[in-house]
Write a protein that holds these residues in place. Structure first.
Motif, PDB file in Angstrom:
ATOM      1  N   SER A  68       0.777  -1.206   0.059  1.00  0.00           N
ATOM      2  CA  SER A  68       0.085   0.028  -0.062  1.00  0.00           C
ATOM      3  C   SER A  68       0.720   1.257   0.021  1.00  0.00           C
ATOM      4  O   SER A  68       0.550   2.252  -0.556  1.00  0.00           O
ATOM      5  CB  SER A  68      -0.865   0.098   1.070  1.00  0.00           C
ATOM      6  N   VAL A  69       1.809   1.201   0.782  1.00  0.00           N
ATOM      7  CA  VAL A  69       2.589   2.531   1.081  1.00  0.00           C
ATOM      8  C   VAL A  69       3.420   2.540  -0.618  1.00  0.00           C
ATOM      9  O   VAL A  69       3.596   3.654  -1.120  1.00  0.00           O
ATOM     10  CB  VAL A  69       3.732   2.302   1.996  1.00  0.00           C
ATOM     11  N   GLN A  70       3.750   1.527  -1.051  1.00  0.00           N
ATOM     12  CA  GLN A  70       4.564   1.590  -2.469  1.00  0.00           C
ATOM     13  C   GLN A  70       3.513   2.271  -3.503  1.00  0.00           C
ATOM     14  O   GLN A  70       4.053   3.065  -4.291  1.00  0.00           O
ATOM     15  CB  GLN A  70       5.100   0.371  -2.930  1.00  0.00           C
ATOM     16  N   ILE A  71       2.169   1.752  -3.296  1.00  0.00           N
ATOM     17  CA  ILE A  71       0.984   2.252  -4.276  1.00  0.00           C
ATOM     18  C   ILE A  71       1.121   3.737  -4.207  1.00  0.00           C
ATOM     19  O   ILE A  71       0.752   4.553  -5.202  1.00  0.00           O
ATOM     20  CB  ILE A  71      -0.131   1.347  -4.317  1.00  0.00           C
ATOM     21  N   ALA A  93       3.194   6.055  -2.891  1.00  0.00           N
ATOM     22  CA  ALA A  93       4.323   6.865  -3.254  1.00  0.00           C
ATOM     23  C   ALA A  93       4.317   7.018  -4.831  1.00  0.00           C
ATOM     24  O   ALA A  93       5.043   7.807  -5.421  1.00  0.00           O
ATOM     25  CB  ALA A  93       5.605   6.100  -2.545  1.00  0.00           C
ATOM     26  N   LEU A  94       4.077   5.633  -5.379  1.00  0.00           N
ATOM     27  CA  LEU A  94       3.971   5.636  -7.070  1.00  0.00           C
ATOM     28  C   LEU A  94       3.153   6.785  -7.338  1.00  0.00           C
ATOM     29  O   LEU A  94       3.285   7.244  -8.497  1.00  0.00           O
ATOM     30  CB  LEU A  94       3.952   4.285  -7.411  1.00  0.00           C
ATOM     31  N   GLY A  95       1.870   6.821  -6.728  1.00  0.00           N
ATOM     32  CA  GLY A  95       0.715   7.504  -7.260  1.00  0.00           C
ATOM     33  C   GLY A  95       1.314   9.070  -7.277  1.00  0.00           C
ATOM     34  O   GLY A  95       0.876   9.871  -7.982  1.00  0.00           O
ATOM     35  N   PHE A  96       1.835   9.278  -6.060  1.00  0.00           N
ATOM     36  CA  PHE A  96       2.379  10.594  -5.833  1.00  0.00           C
ATOM     37  C   PHE A  96       3.506  10.922  -6.853  1.00  0.00           C
ATOM     38  O   PHE A  96       3.492  12.108  -7.567  1.00  0.00           O
ATOM     39  CB  PHE A  96       3.033  11.012  -4.500  1.00  0.00           C
ATOM     40  N   PHE A  97       4.383  10.081  -7.343  1.00  0.00           N
ATOM     41  CA  PHE A  97       5.307  10.340  -8.198  1.00  0.00           C
ATOM     42  C   PHE A  97       5.087  10.484  -9.559  1.00  0.00           C
ATOM     43  O   PHE A  97       5.130  11.490 -10.345  1.00  0.00           O
ATOM     44  CB  PHE A  97       6.340   8.988  -8.090  1.00  0.00           C
ATOM     45  N   ILE A  98       3.904   9.561  -9.852  1.00  0.00           N
ATOM     46  CA  ILE A  98       3.146   9.944 -11.362  1.00  0.00           C
ATOM     47  C   ILE A  98       2.430  11.311 -11.318  1.00  0.00           C
ATOM     48  O   ILE A  98       2.470  12.152 -12.303  1.00  0.00           O
ATOM     49  CB  ILE A  98       1.863   8.761 -11.537  1.00  0.00           C
ATOM     50  N   VAL A 155      -5.046   8.670  -1.708  1.00  0.00           N
ATOM     51  CA  VAL A 155      -5.757   7.069  -1.684  1.00  0.00           C
ATOM     52  C   VAL A 155      -7.355   7.468  -1.615  1.00  0.00           C
ATOM     53  O   VAL A 155      -7.977   6.760  -2.157  1.00  0.00           O
ATOM     54  CB  VAL A 155      -5.501   6.951  -0.091  1.00  0.00           C
ATOM     55  N   THR A 156      -7.701   8.595  -1.169  1.00  0.00           N
ATOM     56  CA  THR A 156      -9.302   8.856  -1.264  1.00  0.00           C
ATOM     57  C   THR A 156      -9.624   9.088  -2.822  1.00  0.00           C
ATOM     58  O   THR A 156     -10.628   8.694  -3.203  1.00  0.00           O
ATOM     59  CB  THR A 156      -9.451  10.144  -0.419  1.00  0.00           C
ATOM     60  N   PHE A 157      -8.757   9.774  -3.386  1.00  0.00           N
ATOM     61  CA  PHE A 157      -9.069  10.101  -4.943  1.00  0.00           C
ATOM     62  C   PHE A 157      -9.123   8.490  -5.640  1.00  0.00           C
ATOM     63  O   PHE A 157     -10.000   8.393  -6.384  1.00  0.00           O
ATOM     64  CB  PHE A 157      -7.920  10.866  -5.670  1.00  0.00           C
TER      65      PHE A 157
END
Length: 96
Positions: A11-14, A16-21, A89-91
């Motif tokens: 979950s943490v990696q997801i 972080a990846l979302g913020f990176f993208i 996460v909410t988005f």
């Protein structure tokens, strides 16, 4: 026949990846010539700092938002603020 294991992200990696993208996309959009009033568009560092600051809702900017960015650039910034404010996460939960 060997079965390959799928790489599973935590979950943490997801997140972080979302913020990176989100930051990478925001940076790319802010570097477009139509995003800023500067000739040739914004520099990479200005666009990266602004996108990171907007998505993390810190409010720090290297350039004055009202005069440096065009309406398109300001729209990109406000969208980054909104998505960052909601929380990735909410988005993602709403989208899925």
């Amino acid at each position: 026949m060997k079965r390959q294991k799928k790489a599973k992200l935590s979950s943490v990696q997801i997140i972080a990846l979302g913020f990176f993208i989100m930051i990478a996309l925001g940076t790319a959009l802010l570097m477009l010539p139509l995003s800023s009033r500067a000739p040739g568009g914004a520099s990479f560092l200005d666009a990266l700092f602004t996108a990171t600051s907007a998505s993390c809702v810190t409010g720090l900017v290297p350039q004055d938002t009202g005069t440096y960015w065009t309406t398109f650039g300001q729209t990109v910034i406000i969208l980054l603020i909104q998505v960052g404010g909601l929380g990735i996460v909410t988005f993602t939960t709403i989208v899925l």
